[in-house]
Design a protein around this motif. Structure first.
Motif, PDB file in Angstrom:
ATOM      1  N   MET A   1      -1.812 -12.767 -11.870  1.00 32.03           N
ATOM      2  CA  MET A   1      -1.759 -12.965 -13.314  1.00 32.03           C
ATOM      3  C   MET A   1      -0.333 -12.674 -13.807  1.00 32.03           C
ATOM      4  O   MET A   1       0.256 -11.663 -13.399  1.00 32.03           O
ATOM      5  CB  MET A   1      -2.750 -11.998 -13.959  1.00 32.03           C
ATOM      6  CG  MET A   1      -2.904 -12.156 -15.430  1.00 32.03           C
ATOM      7  SD  MET A   1      -4.039 -10.879 -16.059  1.00 32.03           S
ATOM      8  CE  MET A   1      -5.393 -11.860 -16.556  1.00 32.03           C
ATOM      9  N   MET A  11       9.498  -4.305 -17.622  1.00 26.42           N
ATOM     10  CA  MET A  11       9.914  -4.407 -16.219  1.00 26.42           C
ATOM     11  C   MET A  11      11.389  -4.776 -16.062  1.00 26.42           C
ATOM     12  O   MET A  11      12.039  -4.357 -15.114  1.00 26.42           O
ATOM     13  CB  MET A  11       9.089  -5.496 -15.491  1.00 26.42           C
ATOM     14  CG  MET A  11       7.663  -5.147 -15.261  1.00 26.42           C
ATOM     15  SD  MET A  11       7.529  -3.698 -14.179  1.00 26.42           S
ATOM     16  CE  MET A  11       6.806  -2.509 -15.282  1.00 26.42           C
ATOM     17  N   GLU A  42       8.562  -8.167   0.480  1.00 35.60           N
ATOM     18  CA  GLU A  42       8.143  -7.581  -0.796  1.00 35.60           C
ATOM     19  C   GLU A  42       7.316  -8.594  -1.579  1.00 35.60           C
ATOM     20  O   GLU A  42       7.771  -9.711  -1.832  1.00 35.60           O
ATOM     21  CB  GLU A  42       9.334  -7.129  -1.659  1.00 35.60           C
ATOM     22  CG  GLU A  42       8.798  -6.344  -2.868  1.00 35.60           C
ATOM     23  CD  GLU A  42       9.804  -6.071  -3.973  1.00 35.60           C
ATOM     24  OE1 GLU A  42      10.992  -6.432  -3.831  1.00 35.60           O
ATOM     25  OE2 GLU A  42       9.374  -5.520  -4.998  1.00 35.60           O
TER      26      GLU A  42
END
Ligand SMILES: C[S@@+](CC[C@H](N)C(=O)[O-])C[C@H]1O[C@@H](n2cnc3c(N)ncnc32)[C@H](O)[C@@H]1O
Length: 204
Positions: A1, A11, A42
């Motif tokens: 999402m 962020m 990652e």
């Protein structure tokens, strides 16, 4: 999402980068120790600060990274432009990772799995792409935070079947890992390190 505008701003700023560098990475290191090998993935890399941490602090030789959001991928690519021989970034989904089985020594999740509706399938994918003995380092946001009335107003998170620390740890084991360590900060956030079990070396 995808993140809403509020979380995107939260962020993508220097304070978040400092917390990720100084606090979250430190916690993962305390729990999981050094990388078990040089090839690192990652998931949900955002604008790419985690990639810096994996190269510069954890000593990864190469980092592959992806994010569901193409705009984040662009930011991460720009950030890592000077290290293109060691870093590859693409748009992708943690529930269908574009990588072969057993490709990585370590997989990192800096706070993305709680954004995934079918989060258990992401754990199965992490398990698939890690080599036996490889390590999964995760920092996660727990159900008590997601269901807090203020958080519900501010963030867009999937709300059904979220997890607490014990449920996440149990799902990691079910996916085929052995938990190396876990630590919580209150009921809201937790860190986990787990190792992919090497079934070939288990006695029958
Ligand atoms: C809370 S942000 C964390 C970003 C970065 N890891 C950090 O710590 O700053 C979660 C990130 O996960 C990404 N994301 C959400 N669902 C994803 C999925 N299914 N696969 C890959 N990335 C996803 C979002 O686009 C976002 O960049």
């Amino acid at each position: 999402m995808l993140l809403n505008r509020f979380e995107r701003a939260l962020m993508n700023n220097p304070v978040r980068a400092a917390v990720q560098r100084g606090f979250e990475a430190h916690r993962m290191e305390q729990l999981g120790g050094a990388l078990p090998g040089p090839r690192v993935l990652e998931m949900g890399c955002g604008r790419g600060v985690g990639i810096d941490i994996l190269l510069d602090r954890f000593g990864a030789q190469s980092v592959d990274a992806f994010d569901l959001d193409p705009e984040m991928v662009l930011m991460a690519r720009r950030r890592q432009a000077g290290r293109s021989r060691r870093v590859r970034v693409w748009t992708g989904d943690a529930t269908a990772i574009d990588a072969a089985d057993d490709s990585y020594d370590a997989v990192f999740d800096f706070g993305i799995i709680h954004h995934i509706p079918d989060w258990r399938s992401a754990l199965r994918e992490v398990h698939r792409v890690l080599r036996p003995g490889g390590r999964f380092y995760a920092e996660e946001v727990l159900v008590a935070f997601i269901e807090h009335p203020v958080a519900r107003r501010l963030f867009d998170h999937p709300t059904s079947e979220r997890f607490d620390r014990q449920q996440f740890a149990a799902a990691v084991e079910v996916a085929g890992f052995s938990l190396v360590g876990s630590r919580a900060m209150g009921a809201w956030f937790a860190w986990f390190v787990a190792e992919k079990r090497d079934v070939s070396s288990e006695e029958v």
